[in-house]
Design an enzyme around this catalytic site. Structure first.
Site, PDB file in Angstrom:
ATOM      1  CD  GLU A 263     -23.163  84.823  17.610  1.00 42.67           C
ATOM      2  OE1 GLU A 263     -23.579  85.815  16.974  1.00 42.67           O
ATOM      3  OE2 GLU A 263     -23.390  83.667  17.268  1.00 42.67           O
ATOM      4  CB  CYS A 332      -9.428 112.304  -4.736  1.00 42.54           C
ATOM      5  SG  CYS A 332      -7.815 113.072  -4.540  1.00 42.54           S
TER       6      CYS A 332
END
Ligand SMILES: *Cc1c(COP(=O)(O)O)cnc(C)c1O
Length: 405
Positions: A263, A332
């Protein structure tokens, strides 16, 4: 657009579509897919299921479906995207963790393969759907993976049913009549030591011997790709040689050739992706030179979340003098793409290319700071296609319900 990247083409795309911009090269996805197929070519019943949480753009899924891949999903929404991309239900594995029985019922409705990873759900499921064979995710108690955050098969991990709980699991199966069609493990990401794969598989084989009706054994993923020059990556040929030998030995003892499932997520798409950002500001401080770009961890969280290293190149000025920069975003909050990196001289307005941007980048992005998520472009048959448009203010406000205040 293979490595080394074609800078001119990237710059052109940056100018055409604007920054920040994700670009995926389908040729590289195909190359990785074939590489994995080849490494295991002596296994007759090999099936690759792309772990789509790495990159869920519908076009990436469609491309992998056309290549012959199956799909590994971790949410019912990923299952639905997979069906929309053209995967048949039997080519979708649903391997969720800590989801409700309600979500698992939806997976039954879609008819996909289901991997169950705890005894409570197994008991409820068996009570309701005794005729719907499932897979079992085993926790083999192995500390594998690049760092603690991406290690998911150890004893403290929330994933899988402990192999010490097999007696309890057997009791549930006996009481409900539920059949097991496969066993699964996935122990982490960025696994550089193949010993972990072998240890885990040994445990699965041992458990599997007690279950005569299995269709598959699923070894999950964790294949490491390289993020920088001379970085270690999983040696696929080396690994597959060992794995194939053990697998064939198992099948012989077991008396039946089962399907071997892998996978990969990162392995298939990581290197196909480039993330282009524009340099807004060069800021000299007492400690360093910052290059501030028009993106941040809202678009690309791996460096801040996992301390992941991603190569950064100044594609606007590849022949400039190399200097040291800290490349930061405009969010920020502390928001670093790369600390103290040697990059050819950066000027305001230059376009930087951040590499390995195909896996766990866009799919982990957010609207933090109310910023728009970037657009995505795919190079397919040598041409560039816009496969997701940049967001706008409508997208940001789409689900807001304004009340009288
Ligand atoms: C995330 C995940 C994968 C893929 O892991 P990579 O490190 O990206 O290859 C495979 N299987 C399961 C169940 C996963 O959750």
């Amino acid at each position: 657009m293979k490595d080394p990247i074609h800078r001119e083409q990237l710059i052109q795309l940056g100018n055409k579509y604007g920054t920040p911009l994700y670009i995926y090269d389908s040729e590289i996805i195909e190359k990785q897919y074939i590489k994995m197929k080849k490494a295991f070519s002596s296994v007759k019943n090999l099936k690759i299921f792309y772990a789509c949480k790495a990159n869920t753009n519908l076009n990436v899924l469609k491309f992998l479906q056309k290549l012959g891949s199956g799909l590994d999903t971790v949410s019912i929404q990923e299952v639905e995207i997979g069906l929309k991309a053209g995967f048949t239900s039997k080519n979708i594995i649903f391997t969720p963790n800590c989801v409700s029985i309600k979500e698992i019922k939806k997976a039954v409705h879609f008819g996909v393969r289901i991997n169950i990873d705890n005894l409570s759900i197994l008991e409820q499921f068996g009570g309701e759907y005794p005729d719907y064979p499932v897979g079992i995710r085993i926790n083999p108690h192995i500390m594998a993976g690049g760092n603690y955050k991406i290690s998911v098969g150890h004893i403290d991990s929330k994933f899988g049913i402990s192999y010490y709980q097999i007696p309890h699991m057997k009791r549930i199966l006996k009481n409900t009549g539920l059949q097991i069609e496969g066993f699964h493990m996935h122990t982490g990401s960025d696994i550089s030591n193949i010993e972990y794969f072998l240890q885990g598989s040994k445990i699965l084989y041992k458990i599997a011997m007690d279950f005569p009706n299995l269709d598959y054994i699923d070894f999950g993923s964790g294949f490491k790709v390289s993020y920088k020059k001379n970085d270690i990556q999983t040696d696929l040929t080396f690994l597959s040689n060992y794995m194939i030998e053990k697998f064939q030995y198992f099948c012989k003892n077991y008396g039946k050739i089962v399907t071997l499932i892998l996978e990969p997520g990162k392995f298939l798409v990581s290197e196909s992706g480039y993330f282009l950002v524009n340099v807004n500001v060069i800021k000299q401080t007492t400690s360093t030179v910052f290059a501030g770009v028009d993106s941040g961890f809202n678009h690309f969280i791996r460096p801040m979340f996992y301390e992941a290293y991603h190569g950064i190149e100044n594609i606007s000025n590849p022949n400039g003098r190399f200097r040291f920069y800290t490349v930061v975003g405009y969010i920020c909050e502390s928001d670093t793409f790369g600390l103290n990196r040697k990059i050819s001289e950066i000027r305001e307005g230059d376009i930087l290319c951040i590499k390995n941007a195909g896996a766990y980048c866009y799919s982990m992005s957010s609207n933090y700071n109310s910023r728009y998520r970037p657009s995505e472009v795919m190079i397919f048959n040598g041409k560039d296609f816009l496969i997701r448009r940049r967001e706008n203010m409508k997208d940001i406000l789409r689900n807001i319900i304004e009340i009288q205040i």
